[in-house]
Design an enzyme around this catalytic site. Structure first.
Site, PDB file in Angstrom:
ATOM      1  N   ASP A  92       0.855  -1.177   0.000  1.00 22.64           N
ATOM      2  CA  ASP A  92       0.000   0.000   0.000  1.00 22.64           C
ATOM      3  C   ASP A  92       0.893   1.228   0.000  1.00 22.64           C
ATOM      4  OD1 ASP A  92      -2.095   1.749   0.194  1.00 22.64           O
ATOM      5  OD2 ASP A  92      -2.417   1.440   2.326  1.00 22.64           O
ATOM      6  N   GLY A  94       0.569   4.208   1.314  1.00 20.15           N
ATOM      7  CA  GLY A  94       0.463   5.187   2.393  1.00 20.15           C
ATOM      8  C   GLY A  94      -0.767   6.056   2.237  1.00 20.15           C
ATOM      9  N   GLY A  95      -1.496   5.875   1.146  1.00 20.10           N
ATOM     10  CA  GLY A  95      -2.711   6.646   0.925  1.00 20.10           C
ATOM     11  C   GLY A  95      -3.755   6.412   1.997  1.00 20.10           C
ATOM     12  N   ASP A 271      -7.997  -7.371   0.527  1.00 19.88           N
ATOM     13  CA  ASP A 271      -7.165  -7.398   1.735  1.00 19.88           C
ATOM     14  C   ASP A 271      -7.959  -6.774   2.859  1.00 19.88           C
ATOM     15  OD1 ASP A 271      -5.734  -4.563   2.773  1.00 19.88           O
ATOM     16  OD2 ASP A 271      -6.663  -4.480   0.792  1.00 19.88           O
ATOM     17  N   CYS A 311      -6.775 -27.081   7.694  1.00 20.69           N
ATOM     18  CA  CYS A 311      -5.822 -26.288   8.462  1.00 20.69           C
ATOM     19  C   CYS A 311      -5.563 -27.012   9.774  1.00 20.69           C
ATOM     20  CB  CYS A 311      -6.380 -24.890   8.721  1.00 20.69           C
ATOM     21  SG  CYS A 311      -5.461 -23.904   9.922  1.00 20.69           S
ATOM     22  N   HIS A 340      -6.274 -19.401  12.313  1.00 30.34           N
ATOM     23  CA  HIS A 340      -7.564 -19.968  11.892  1.00 30.34           C
ATOM     24  C   HIS A 340      -8.324 -19.008  10.986  1.00 30.34           C
ATOM     25  CE1 HIS A 340     -11.621 -21.382  11.730  1.00 30.34           C
ATOM     26  NE2 HIS A 340     -11.989 -20.182  12.167  1.00 30.34           N
TER      27      HIS A 340
END
Length: 376
Positions: A92, A94-95, A271, A311, A340
């Site tokens: 990213d 920094g915006g 994200d 998992c 998890h």
């Protein structure tokens, strides 16, 4: 970087594709764990690969610039070598900190002056400087510098902010062309659409961004407090305007059901800090619904955390044991919950991809969204 679109669902805009970078391939749709300072909180590199099955992670330009600093990252040979992560990385610009650290920054035409949250020192982030920092970090995908306006914003402010973002984007594109990638790997720039919740601004921004003809495109300024339906409306509209042959990244989103709804609109990449942050606070996302592991009801539930995930952590430890770790203040509880939740998010987008390829994504989504929302 290349993007191969494999299939689009017949009943919606959901897409399955493959992004190829110098550090490996990414099967989309994909969720990217957030590793702000070069580390996904409470999760090791081995756990990210073996249990979470992450294909790409994020770093943050602002935070990595302040600590450890680009000189140390460069001396290490880039963030991949410094952190031991050999798969793709996105940074990213920094915006988002222009939004989240609003009390500690001043926006100018030249760029943004930040007052460090660490020691109070001042630092000017220009579009050119941001590109150079991300070159030094060695990210496979570099984000353009933008202003992420808050919600709600007045129309005049949103327009002014968007136009500034566009001017900064032109400078980012120019500086990318004038600089070379580092460490022997190509780097790709993604511009960011802004415009708050105003449809005409989103259209103008999407058209400006698409005209840059970068390797991929991002949608920013959503999931900042606006109603979910408004987010979906803006996201869907932007996807209609963006080129189909480039990956689309919706920044900072979100809940599991947010992700499934936005996949249906044509988003490829996501994200969010939610799986790790909420996990550290005892909220678990599972294949059967949402759990607050701190609740007393789990104290004698000796079933595994989630038998629906491939998992180890989810299949090995019981709900009762994990609740005990939280009650006792044991650090390993935060680790297990984070692993998890991330494994669940990666499982979810993997399942989404499978159903896109099968051609029944919308039917599957309509069954999954109410299931994932229920509180257990």
């Amino acid at each position: 970087m290349t993007f191969d679109l494999i299939k689009t669902d017949p009943d919606c805009s959901a897409r399955a594709g493959v992004i190829t970078t110098g550090h490996g391939t990414i099967e989309t749709p994909i969720f990217m764990p957030v590793g702000t300072v070069g580390s996904v909180k409470a999760v090791s590199r081995k756990q990210l690969i073996d249990e979470v099955q992450a294909q790409i992670i994020l770093g943050n330009t602002y935070h990595l610039y302040l600590r450890p600093g680009t000189s140390i990252i460069e001396a290490a040979g880039g963030l991949h070598k410094f952190s031991g992560w050999d798969r793709p990385i996105l940074t990213d610009s920094g915006g988002y900190q222009v939004f989240s650290l609003a009390a500690n920054r001043k926006i100018k035409e030249e760029g943004v002056v930040f007052q460090s949250h660490i020691d109070g020192s001042r630092h000017l982030f220009t579009p050119e400087h941001v590109i150079e920092i991300q070159r030094s970090i060695g990210a496979d995908i570099i984000m353009a510098f933008d202003e992420c306006p808050p919600y709600p914003s007045e129309y005049a402010y949103a327009q002014k902010s968007m136009e500034l973002t566009h001017r900064w984007l032109a400078r980012c594109v120019q500086h990318m062309g004038e600089t070379e990638p580092k460490y022997g790997y190509e780097q790709s720039l993604f511009p960011i659409i802004q415009g708050s919740i105003f449809k005409d601004l989103r259209q103008a921004s999407a058209e400006f961004v698409a005209a840059m003809e970068c390797d991929g495109n991002a949608i920013g300024g959503l999931s900042v407090g606006e109603p979910e339906e408004m987010m979906y409306e803006m996201c869907g509209y932007c996807c209609e305007l963006l080129p189909a042959d480039k990956p689309r990244y919706l920044m900072g989103v979100g809940t599991p059901w947010n992700i499934l709804e936005n996949i249906a609109l044509g988003i490829d990449m996501f994200d969010c800090v939610m799986p790790t942050r909420n996990g550290r606070n005892g909220m678990l996302f599972t294949t059967k619904g949402v759990i607050n592991i701190k609740n007393k009801k789990w104290a004698t539930d000796f079933s595994v955390i989630d038998d629906g995930l491939d998992c180890h952590t989810s299949q090995y430890y019981s709900k009762a044991y994990l609740r005990h770790l939280f009650a006792a203040g044991e650090i390993v509880g935060l680790e297990l919950a984070s692993i998890h939740n991330l494994a669940f998010y990666l499982h979810l987008v993997k399942q989404a991809r499978a159903h896109i390829l099968q051609g029944d994504y919308m039917q599957w989504k309509s069954e999954m969204v109410p299931l994932l929302k229920q509180r257990l």
